[in-house]
Every structure is written in structure tokens, then in C-alpha cells.
Write an enzyme that holds these catalytic residues in place. Structure first.
Site, PDB file in Angstrom:
ATOM      1  CB  SER A 286      -9.882  -4.441  -8.706  1.00  0.00           C
ATOM      2  OG  SER A 286      -8.604  -4.141  -8.238  1.00  0.00           O
TER       3      SER A 286
ATOM      4  CG  ASP B 268     -10.001  -6.632  -0.975  1.00  0.00           C
ATOM      5  OD1 ASP B 268      -8.781  -6.375  -0.937  1.00  0.00           O
ATOM      6  OD2 ASP B 268     -10.743  -6.276  -1.909  1.00  0.00           O
TER       7      ASP B 268
ATOM      8  CG  HIS C 297      -8.438  -7.392  -4.523  1.00  0.00           C
ATOM      9  ND1 HIS C 297      -9.379  -6.398  -4.304  1.00  0.00           N
ATOM     10  CD2 HIS C 297      -7.968  -7.206  -5.788  1.00  0.00           C
ATOM     11  CE1 HIS C 297      -9.458  -5.641  -5.396  1.00  0.00           C
ATOM     12  NE2 HIS C 297      -8.630  -6.101  -6.306  1.00  0.00           N
TER      13      HIS C 297
END
Lengths: 194, 395
Positions: free
Chosen positions: B169, B335, B368
Site C-alpha cells: 500500500s 483489492d 486490500h
């Protein structure tokens, strides 16, 4: 067989890397700088674990992102018949590689002609094990068809080899029609231009 | 105690997180006036401090260091217990002896990012000129700023080339930035569930979060610390919104469906009837204990500003030109914050730059957040890539 066609220390892209066996062999025996594209997650994971640079993707979608002449060889082994747009894929191979090495099952082989022509049913053979309704192979071609497509794309056939049902290389002197009838597999090395 | 009473109480107390911001219990590297941090905002920030943790031993030729970069609300407790929450490190399933990032073999460094709130200089830190927390007087921090600060720490630890830089991320953004800012100092890069720029949709969600914080009367234009308050309601709403983006519709349905919370039938009111509501409220409430609201504004802004290609005439491939780093990118199929296509765009740019790159999309419905969870195929990919890179480096 394909490894013999690749010059040592060259840059190679292997499309449809599977578990990475060919790329790994090319790296250890021919010391190539190798890259791969593989569609399955398990295949890519095995390749990555072998230390190979392989991306999850497919020939129809991902080749467009490579620059011209990025590789000395682009290898498409037993995959062209499973692509959505074989003509586009082949032209991309010729663009991004100085040479394209393409192997495929020959749909002109006598056993296939027999199955369709005499038995009237889609062939299921030792090499083509899928039934018509679940096969990933959507664009079969014969050796003659492939030579015609290469010509249409303005490519030169540098070498061509047919392999018969006993796995033997067939003699170079044989005419195309003979290969097309008795060659079970074909391996072509193409380059751009005439 | 109802949530309402609880949140009222919280808005008038300092958090455990705030104490860590000022007096970190981890090692800290200090950089005085002679070593300012050059910020993209055009300002030299000084003095600064960087809180960090290390795991494993640095080898003799200093070649086995792995930098792990944390995500938006992460911290440097990647593989050790958090002093704020008491929970195990956020990646303790991946980092440790015999684990995919094996601390018997590698020296793992994880530092709190600049602008954070767990001990590195950020908006909750004291501005030496005023004696008060910086608040919004801290210049806007960017991902390249965070990476520049990490490089200062890596220098301080006496390490020239990092064996690997790994993160998911916002951590993945830092990994990519490392390979662009310091291409010769990164042998292998593993950016996970990330992108080379923040998308319009992601900026949109961040803006909702920031507006929620700023709409809280206790935020006090960022000077809540002066009034002994904290904008916990706003920050909790920001977290609730963000948390939805970390999951997936499938996972929400699987975990919660339309199940009711502690009741047989609908309450015909606005309490948390549904389990998902109760879950989100809990996520919001626990988040405010460990995170500073202003820091949340700075972190989200840093991600929004991220766009590697912008510095290279819009060409991402040019950013990676000539890179010798071995890359492996990982995305997760469900995601929707950093969808596979965002990751794949980086892969395509690396291909175009003739870089050595691998890429795996992991099939999962966990969205995610999958990069923080135990996913066997994900762990296999990390293990495979790190081990093969180690062989290539002779480790």
C-alpha cells in the site's frame, strides 16, 4: 530442442512459461537474460521461486507494452493456438524480438485429418487431450496455414522443423505437404522482413 | 457504557499513541541542524528524529539489510509488540525466524515515516521554535520525503545498499520511490498492492476522511492539543470510511451479511442494528486511541500527491530506465483500492524499461487488507522472490 535454437548470452522472452522449466534451462545452459509471461498463479509462483522474472499475464494483452527489439528471441511454445488473436500476437513477437521461435501442434497431421475427415469428429489425441467443449485451443492451424500467415506478416522463415509422432525430427529435404501430413509438431524460427 | 459516552470521554484525554509520538519507546535516530531533511515543499526540516526497530543481525559486509516500509496507519512495530495497542507486530506473520522474511538471515529495518505519529517527526512533535506541537505548521510531507528520511537512517546505520525494500500500500509507494530515488541502493524491490500514483477514487476517499476530521469541532483548526481535546469523532468516521475500502464486498458479505448485532429484530432506531455497523464503529473507536488526527491528514495527503511519472514527463517507464533492481510486484484480485490494473501498470512500465520484473496476482476475496493477512500463495511468492534474490546476491 528449442534450447538449441537460442544463441548463448541472448535476451529471451518466454511466453507461456508454465513452471519455468524452459527458462530455467535456458538460463543455466545458455546463460540467457530471461523473462517470462505466464497466465496461471501457480505457474508464476513456481517461476518466482526458481528466481525467474516472470509476470502473470497473457500474450493477447501484455505484449503491446514491450518496446521494439526488446529481446533477441521471443518464444511462444505450444501457445499460439490458445491465443485470441494469433495474427496480432505473431506480429507483436516479430516486433519485440529480433527472432520469434514458435512451436505448435500441426492440425494438418494425418491423424487429425482422419478424425475429422473419416470419423467425422473433433480429434482427441495423445497431444491434444481436450474435448472440443473444454479445450483452451481455439485457433488451431496447420503447418501450411502458419507458413502462409508468416508470409502475410512479411516474415522470413529462418528455420523450420517438424517432429513426427515418434518424436523424431523430420528430414529437411521433405516438401511442405509431406511435413504438413506427417509432422505432429512444428517449430519455426522467424524474423522480421524478407 | 454506550459508545456515545465513551467517545465524549476520549475526546478529552490524550491517547497512548500521543505519548509514543513524544517519547517513543523504540530506538530513535536524531538529526540535528547540520543534517536537515530537504522536503519537496522546498523547506529544510530540522531537527528531525526517526523512530525505528530492527530485527535480526547485520552481517559483516552489511549486505543483508531489508527495509520494510509501513502503510498509511502502520508503524515501525512490524515484527514486535506495539507499545500502544499491545498487539503483535502488523507483519509478525511474515517477519521472524524461519518466516518468509527470515530474521535468522536478514537484518530487517522498519522506521516510522516522517509525518507519522509514533515517534518520528510529525505534526504531533514539538516545534522547537514555539515549544508547541507543529500541528498544521508542519510542511506537507510527500512519499519522496519519507524515503529521503529513510535513506538518512540507512546511512546512519552504516548501510550502503539495501538487499531489499519491501512494503504494501503506502509502503509499496515508498518501495517504488526508493527504486527511483536511489536506484543503485536497492538490490531487490517488492512493492505490494500499490500503484505508481494515487487514483482519483482514492484521493476522493481520502478527502472524505479529511473533511470528517476537519468537520469535528474538537479539531480546532488543527490546534486541538492547545485545548486539551482530540477530534475523535471525525477521525473515527474517517477510519470507518477508509476501512470499507480495505475490504471487499464479498468479504463483507461473507463475514457480516445482514446479520444483526446482539438483537433478534431491527431496532427501528439508529443504534448499530447490523453487525457491520457495530464492527465499523469498533474500528473507528480503537483507531483514535493509536493515531493522531493531524498525522492522518498528512499521511493521506502524501499518498494523494504521489505520482512518480509526473517527474518524468508523464512516462513511468522513463522513471525506471536503466534500473538494475530485481522487482516483484504482488496484487490481490479483490483489492479495489489498488486494483490489479494499477499494479500491472507499474509492471508494464518496468517491462518497457527492460527491468527484471516478476508479477503475481493473488486470488482472494479479502480485498486490500489481504497484504496484512496470512495468504499461503502470497507468502509463497514473498519467500520465493526473497530467497532467489538472496541466492543472486550470494547471501
Amino acid at each position: 530442442m528449442i534450447a538449441d535454437l537460442v544463441e548463448p548470452n541472448s535476451r529471451v522472452l518466454d511466453i507461456g512459461s508454465g513452471d519455468g522449466a524452459l527458462l530455467a534451462m535456458l538460463q543455466s545452459r545458455r546463460h540467457v537474460d530471461g523473462r517470462g509471461i505466464e497466465i496461471s498463479q501457480t505457474g508464476v509462483n513456481e517461476c518466482v521461486a526458481r528466481g525467474l522474472s516472470v509476470i502473470q499475464g497473457d500474450a493477447d494483452r501484455d505484449l503491446v507494452h514491450y518496446p521494439d527489439d526488446a529481446f533477441d528471441y521471443v518464444i511462444l511454445s505450444q501457445t499460439i493456438q490458445a491465443t485470441r488473436n494469433p495474427k496480432l500476437v505473431l506480429s507483436e513477437l516479430l516486433r519485440i524480438g529480433r527472432r520469434a521461435i514458435v512451436s505448435f501442434p500441426n492440425f494438418g497431421h494425418w491423424s487429425i485429418r482422419y478424425s475429422i475427415g473419416l470419423r467425422g469428429s473433433m480429434p482427441v489425441t495423445r497431444n491434444l487431450t481436450h474435448a472440443w467443449y473444454d479445450t483452451p485451443n481455439i485457433h488451431f492451424c496447420t503447418i501450411r496455414d502458419f507458413v502462409a500467415l508468416a508470409g502475410e506478416l512479411g516474415a522470413t522463415v529462418e528455420t523450420a522443423t517438424a517432429i513426427n509422432s515418434t518424436g523424431q525430427k523430420m528430414g529437411m529435404k521433405m516438401p511442405w505437404w509431406f511435413w504438413n501430413l506427417f509432422g505432429e509438431q512444428a517449430v519455426f524460427v522467424l524474423r522480421r522482413g524478407l | 457504557m454506550t459508545p456515545t459516552v465513551d467517545i465524549e470521554r476520549k475526546s478529552r484525554t490524550t491517547s497512548a499513541g500521543n505519548r509514543e509520538a513524544l517519547e517513543p519507546s523504540s530506538p530513535v535516530a536524531y538529526f540535528g541542524p547540520s543534517e536537515p531533511l530537504h522536503l519537496d515543499a522546498g523547506i529544510d526540516l530540522s531537527p528531525i528524529q526517526i523512530a525505528y526497530n530492527t530485527y535480526g543481525e547485520l552481517n559483516e559486509d552489511r549486505s543483508n539489510a531489508i527495509l520494510v516500509c509501513h502503510a498509511l496507519t502502520g508503524d515501525h512495530y512490524a515484527a514486535s509488540q506495539s507499545p500502544v495497542t499491545g498487539k503483535p507486530g502488523w507483519w509478525s506473520s511474515i517477519i521472524g525466524p524461519g518466516k518468509p522474511i527470515d530474521t535468522d538471515k536478514y537484518f530487517v529495518i522498519c522506521s516510522n515515516v516522517i509525518g507519522g505519529c509514533l515517534g518520528s517527526t510529525g505534526p504531533a512533535s514539538i516545534d522547537p521554535e514555539t515549544g508547541e506541537p507543529y500541528g498544521l505548521t508542519l510542511p506537507v510531507i510527500t512519499i519522496p520525503d519519507m524515503v529521503r528520511a529513510q535513506a538518512m537512517l540507512v546511512d546512519r546505520l552504516g548501510i550502503d545498499t539495501l538487499f531489499a525494500v519491501i512494503g504494501g500500500s503506502m509502503g509499496g509507494m515508498q518501495v517504488l520511490q526508493w527504486t527511483v530515488s536511489y536506484p543503485d541502493r536497492v538490490f531487490a524491490a517488492l512493492p505490494i498492492a500499490t500503484g505508481a500514483r494515487h487514483s482519483a477514487q482514492n484521493i476522493a476517499f481520502h478527502e472524505i476522511g479529511r473533511q470528517a476530521v476537519m468537520a469535528d469541532p474538537d479539531w480546532q483548526a488543527g490546534r486541538y492539543f492547545v485545548y486539551g481535546k482530540r477530534p475523535v469523532k471525525g477521525l473515527a468516521v474517517a477510519r470507518m470510511t477508509a476501512h470499507v475500502t480495505y475490504l471487499s464486498e464479498m468479504a463483507l458479505h461473507r463475514k457480516f451479511g445482514r446479520n444483526l448485532q446482539d438483537r433478534e429484530r431491527l431496532g427501528f432506531g439508529f443504534e448499530a442494528d447490523f453487525q457491520i455497523e457495530s464492527y465499523l464503529r469498533h474500528q473507528g473507536m480503537t483507531f483514535v486511541d493509536r493515531f493522531d488526527a493531524n498525522s492522518y491528514l498528512y499521511m493521506t495527503r502524501a499518498m494523494d500527491y504521489f505520482d512518480i511519472a509526473a517527474d518524468f514527463d508523464g512516462s513511468l517507464a522513463r522513471a525506471f530506465q536503466g534500473s538494475k533492481t530485481r522487482f516483484c510486484l504482488v496484487s490481490f484480485s479483490s483489492d479495489w483500492l489498488f486494483p490489479t490494473e494499477e499494479n500491472r501498470a507499474v509492471v508494464h512500465a518496468l517491462n518497457a524499461a527492460a527491468a527484471s520484473v516478476s508479477f503475481v496476482e493473488i486470488e482472494t476475496d479479502r480485498g486490500h487488507d489481504a497484504f496484512l493477512l496470512e495468504e499461503p500463495n502470497f507468502f509463497g511468492a514473498i519467500d520465493g522472490f526473497v530467497s532467489s534474490a538472496a541466492r543472486a546476491r550470494g547471501l
